[in-house]
Design an enzyme around this catalytic site. Structure first.
Site, short mmCIF file in Angstrom:
data_model
loop_
_atom_site.label_atom_id
_atom_site.label_comp_id
_atom_site.label_asym_id
_atom_site.label_seq_id
_atom_site.Cartn_x
_atom_site.Cartn_y
_atom_site.Cartn_z
N ASP B 112 -7.23 124.70 -82.84
CA ASP B 112 -8.42 124.19 -82.19
C ASP B 112 -9.29 123.66 -83.23
OD1 ASP B 112 -8.53 126.78 -79.86
OD2 ASP B 112 -7.53 124.85 -79.80
N LYS B 164 -17.05 139.51 -87.30
CA LYS B 164 -18.27 139.56 -86.30
C LYS B 164 -19.43 140.47 -86.99
CE LYS B 164 -16.43 137.85 -81.99
NZ LYS B 164 -15.20 137.46 -82.51
N ASP B 220 -14.54 124.76 -83.92
CA ASP B 220 -13.35 125.32 -83.22
C ASP B 220 -13.67 124.67 -82.09
OD1 ASP B 220 -12.07 126.64 -81.21
OD2 ASP B 220 -11.94 128.45 -82.51
#
Lengths: 372, 365
Positions: B112, B164, B220
Site C-alpha cells: 500500500d 502507536k 499508505d
C-alpha cells in the site's frame, strides 16, 4: 411447453450474499432458489426454460448446464444488454417463445412467466386448467396477503376471475389479493411488447384488462417474494410449514438428536453435525457441512454451507453465509446477515448487522449497520 | 536482485473499489497501485519479484504475467493458504529468495506504500553499514497512528520500535520498505508472524537493524481518505519532477493546482478542475463541473454543474447534473447518481443507483 424466468441483474437487495454468488444460486431451504422454480415447471410439463438475465455470471451458466442435463430440460439464457423491465425481456425472447419447431407444439401453446424471487406451491397445472377454461390471453396468479398496501393489488370479478384493474401500493383498501409474479400468457401477448424497457404491470396489463383478456387464478397456500433478507427468513418459515404438511419426513426428527432439543420445523442437510445441549428451531435450515457446537440456540435462522457456530451462541432471525465462523457466546439477532467467510469473535453482540464477505468482527455492533 | 511485495488478502479497507478489482490493480494516479512499485524496483535492477498473496485472483495473475513480459522480469506468486502476517510470507518464499544470488540482499515492500521509492540510496546505505537489515523510515505529523522507530541519529542503528505511542517518542515511522540479507530467513518460520513484533526486536538487540531516513512524500494508500491524501502528495511531487505530466492551464477551463488527466479525457466548458485531481481514461466531464481533491476512475461521466470535493468515483459511474458529493464519498463500479442529489461521506457498492440524497455518512449496499 415453455417458461421464461425474469432473473434480472445483480440481486443487490440480497447483498451481502449476492456479492459471492448470483441470486438464483443462493440456497433457499438447501436448494438453489432457481431450482425450486425449475423443478416445479418441469413437473408440470415444461421442457424449455428461458432465463432473462441482464448480467451473465459464469457460475450460473455452469450450474444451469448441470440442471439441464439432470432434469432433461432445455435451458436458454436471454441476455438483456440494457435492463428491459418486466415486459421487455419477453419481446427479446420472442423468437424462442414462438418457435413451433418441436414435435406436437402449436403456435397457440401458452408460456409461463415467473418472477425469480417467488417461492410458493407453484400451482402450475391448476393455472393451465384455469387458463384453458377462460380461453383468453393471460392468466395472473394472485395470492392473499395481510398488508396489501406494500404490493400491487389486483381488482377482479369474484366469479369469473376477470381482471378489472391494478392498483400499485394502494393507500386505501381496494382488495387483499396481490399479483403473485406467476403468469401464463398466449403468444399473442408478444404483439403488445417491444424490445425496450417496459413495465408489464403499467404498460401491458391495463390494455389487456380493458379488452377483457386478463384473468386471475386465485392461489392458495403459502407465497413469498424472498428477494431481501427479512422476507427470505419469513419465506423459509412458510416453506417449512408447508413441508410439515406435504413431506414431514424431510424435516428433522426430534429423536435423531438425543442430547439436543429440536423445536418446530427444522430442515437439516444430512451432513450437519449438532453437538449436545443445543436448542434448534423453530424455523431453522442448516446447509451442507454446517457444524453446531454445544449449547447453541438457533431460532428463525438460515446457516449456509460450511459454517461453524461456536458453543453457547444464540442466534435469532439471522442469515449466516457460507464458510463463516461464529465464536462462542455470540449473540446475533434482528436480521443480521453475514456474507461468505465472515469471522465473528467470541462473546460479541450483533444487532441487525450486515457484514460483507471476508470480514472479521472483533467488536460488538449494537445498532444496525453495514460492516464493509 | 529480488523483491517481495506483501500483497495480502481481500483489500477490504479499500472497499467498495476492491469489490470489483483486486487492490494491486486499482489505479492510483492512472497507473495500477502495484505497477508504481514494480517500475521502481525494475529501475534499480530487480529481476525477480515475488508477490505474497493470501487470495489468488485470476485477473491479477493475468496482469502481472503481462507486466513480467513488458519489463523482461520474473513475477512469481507466493500463495499463503492461511494469512501469515508480515514475516511469515518471507519464510514461505525462502527457496525463491535464497536461490541464485545468495550474496545479494532482497527488498520487501508493503503493497500500500506510495513514495519516491529511493531504492538506489537504500542499497548504498545498506551496503555501507553491512548489517542484516535496513528499514526505511519517514517523517510524519501524527506519529501516534503508526509504528515509530527509535534510532541513533548518526549511525542510523535502530534501538527499538514503539507501536502507536501515546506519548511523543519520535516522529519517524516505519515506511514499510525494507532491505534484508538472506540471513534474516533463519529467524522466521512459515507461520503467522509479525515482523515488527517478533523479528525486528531481536535484530535490533543484536545491532543488526538500521534505519534509512527517507525524504520526500510518503503515504499508505490502503484506505479511501489516505488514498486521496496520497494523490495530493504524488501530484505535488510530479510538479517538481515531471511538471509536463500535469494538466497545463488553458483557456477553456480553470485548472487549479495539480491535476493529472489521461489523454482521452474530455472536459467541457466553464469547469473548475483541481487541486489534487486525477481523471482516468475516457472520463467525461460535462460543462460547469467543479472537481477538487478527487479521483475519477475510467469510463465515468460527471454531468453538468456537479460539484465534487474529496471523492473517489469508481469505474463506469454516472454522476447526474447538479450533484454535490463530498467528505470521502466513494462510489464502486457502475454506480448511477441521479440529478440534483447530495451525498456526504457515502460509500456505495457496485451496480447501485442512488435516487435520494444521503446527508449523513453511510454505506449504501
Amino acid at each position: 411447453m415453455k417458461a421464461l424466468i425474469l432473473v434480472g441483474g445483480y440481486g443487490t437487495r440480497l447483498r451481502p450474499l449476492t456479492l459471492s454468488v448470483p441470486k438464483p444460486l443462493v440456497e433457499f431451504c438447501n436448494k438453489p432458489m432457481m431450482l425450486h422454480q425449475i423443478e416445479a415447471l418441469v413437473r408440470c410439463g415444461v421442457d424449455h426454460v428461458i432465463l432473462a438475465v441482464s448480467y451473465r455470471a459464469q457460475t450460473l451458466e455452469t450450474n444451469i448446464a448441470d440442471w439441464s442435463e439432470k432434469l432433461g430440460v432445455k435451458i436458454t439464457m436471454s441476455h438483456e444488454q440494457e435492463p428491459l423491465g418486466t415486459a421487455g425481456p419477453l419481446a427479446l425472447a420472442r423468437n424462442i417463445l414462438i418457435d413451433n419447431q418441436s414435435a406436437g407444439e402449436t403456435v397457440n401453446e401458452p408460456f409461463f412467466v415467473l418472477n425469480s424471487d417467488v417461492i410458493c406451491e407453484f400451482p402450475f397445472r391448476e393455472m393451465i386448467d384455469c387458463h384453458r377454461s377462460h380461453g383468453k390471453e393471460g392468466t395472473i396468479a394472485v395470492t392473499k396477503v395481510e398488508e396489501p398496501s406494500k404490493y400491487g393489488v389486483v381488482v377482479f370479478d369474484q366469479h369469473s376471475g376477470e381482471i378489472h384493474r391494478f392498483v400499485e401500493k394502494p393507500k386505501e383498501y381496494v382488495g387483499n389479493r396481490i399479483n403473485a409474479g406467476l403468469y401464463l400468457f398466449n403468444t399473442s401477448i408478444l404483439d403488445r411488447i417491444e424490445v425496450k424497457p417496459t413495465s408489464i404491470e403499467k404498460e401491458v396489463f391495463p390494455f389487456m384488462a380493458e379488452e377483457g383478456q386478463l384473468f386471475c387464478y386465485q392461489m392458495s397456500g403459502f407465497w413469498m417474494d424472498i428477494g431481501q433478507p427479512k422476507d427470505f427468513l419469513a419465506g423459509m418459515t412458510l416453506y417449512l410449514s408447508n413441508l410439515r404438511i406435504k413431506d414431514p419426513s424431510s424435516l428433522c426428527n426430534e429423536s435423531l438428536y438425543e442430547s439436543s432439543e429440536i423445536n418446530g420445523n427444522v430442515l437439516l442437510h444430512p451432513s450437519v453435525s449438532i453437538a449436545s445441549n443445543c436448542r434448534i428451531g423453530p424455523n431453522v435450515s442448516l446447509s451442507d457441512g454446517v457444524v453446531i457446537e454445544s449449547g447453541v440456540c438457533l431460532k428463525n435462522c438460515v446457516v449456509l454451507s460450511g459454517s461453524i457456530i461456536g458453543s453457547h451462541s444464540w442466534l435469532n432471525g439471522c442469515i449466516v453465509g457460507w464458510r463463516c465462523h461464529i465464536g462462542r457466546w455470540v449473540r446475533m439477532e434482528n436480521v443480521t446477515v453475514l456474507g461468505e467467510d465472515v469471522i465473528v469473535n467470541d462473546e460479541l453482540y450483533l444487532n441487525g448487522c450486515r457484514v460483507l464477505p471476508h470480514k472479521s468482527l472483533s467488536l460488538s455492533v449494537p445498532q444496525p449497520q453495514i460492516i464493509m | 536482485m529480488k523483491a517481495l511485495i506483501l500483497v495480502g488478502g481481500y483489500g477490504t479497507r479499500l472497499r467498495p473499489l476492491t469489490l470489483s478489482v483486486p487492490k494491486p490493480l486499482v489505479e492510483f494516479c492512472n497507473k495500477p497501485m502495484m505497477l508504481h512499485q514494480i517500475e521502481a524496483l525494475v529501475k534499480v535492477g530487480v529481476t525477480q519479484i515475488i508477490l505474497a498473496v493470501s487470495y489468488r485472483a485470476q485477473i491479477l495473475e493475468k496482469e502481472t504475467s503481462s507486466w513480467a513480459k513488458t519489463y523482461g522480469i520474473e513475477i512469481i506468486l507466493s500463495h499463503e493458504l492461511e494469512p501469515l502476517g508480515t514475516a511469515g510470507p518471507l519464510a514461505l518464499a525462502r527457496e525463491l529468495l535464497i536461490s541464485g544470488s545468495q550474496s545479494q540482499p532482497f527488498f520487501v515492500l508493503n503493497s500500500d506504500v506510495i513514495c519516491e521509492f529511493p531504492f538506489d540510496e537504500m542499497l548504498r546505505f545498506h551496503k555501507n553499514h553491512g548489517r542484516e537489515g535496513t528499514v526505511a523510515v519517514t517523517k510524519v505529523d501524527e506519529p501516534s497512528k503508526y509504528g515509530v522507530v527509535v534510532f541513533d541519529k548518526h549511525s542510523g542503528q535502530i534501538n527499538r520500535f514503539v507501536e502507536k505511542p501515546k506519548e511523543y517518542v519520535s516522529n519517524k515511522i516505519n515506511a514499510g520498505l525494507y532491505l534484508f540479507n538472506s540471513a534474516i530467513l533463519d529467524r522466521i518460520k512459515p507461520v503467522p508472524t509479525s515482523i515488527e513484533k517478533e523479528v525486528f526486536p531481536f535484530m535490533a538487540s543484536e545491532s543488526q537493524l538500521y534505519s534509512f531516513e527517507m525524504s520526500g512524500f510518503w503515504m499508505d494508500v490502503g484506505q479511501p481518505k489516505d488514498f486521496l491524501t496520497g494523490v495530493g502528495l504524488y501530484l505535488g511531487n510530479l510538479r517538481l519532477k515531471q511538471p509536463h505530466a500535469l494538466l497545463a492551464p488553458n483557456a477553456d477551463m480553470s485548472v487549479i493546482g495539480n491535476v493529472m488527466i489521461d489523454s482521452s479525457v474530455v472536459i467541457g466548458k466553464n469547469c473548475r478542475i483541481g487541486p489534487n485531481v486525477s481523471l482516468s481514461a475516457d472520463v467525461v466531464i460535462e460543462d460547469g463541473v467543479c472537481v477538487k481533491n478527487s479521483v475519477v476512475l475510467s469510463g465515468s461521466r460527471i454531468r453538468s454543474h456537479a460539484w465534487l470535493n474529496s471523492c473517489i468515483v469508481g469505474w463506469r459511474c454516472s454522476i447526474g447534473q447538479w450533484v454535490r458529493m463530498e467528505n470521502v464519498t466513494v462510489l464502486g463500479e457502475d454506480v448511477i447518481v441521479n440529478d440534483e442529489l447530495y451525498l456526504n461521506g457515502c460509500r456505495v457498492l457496485p451496480h447501485k443507483a442512488i435516487s435520494s440524497s444521503v446527508p449523513k455518512p453511510q454505506i449504501i449496499m
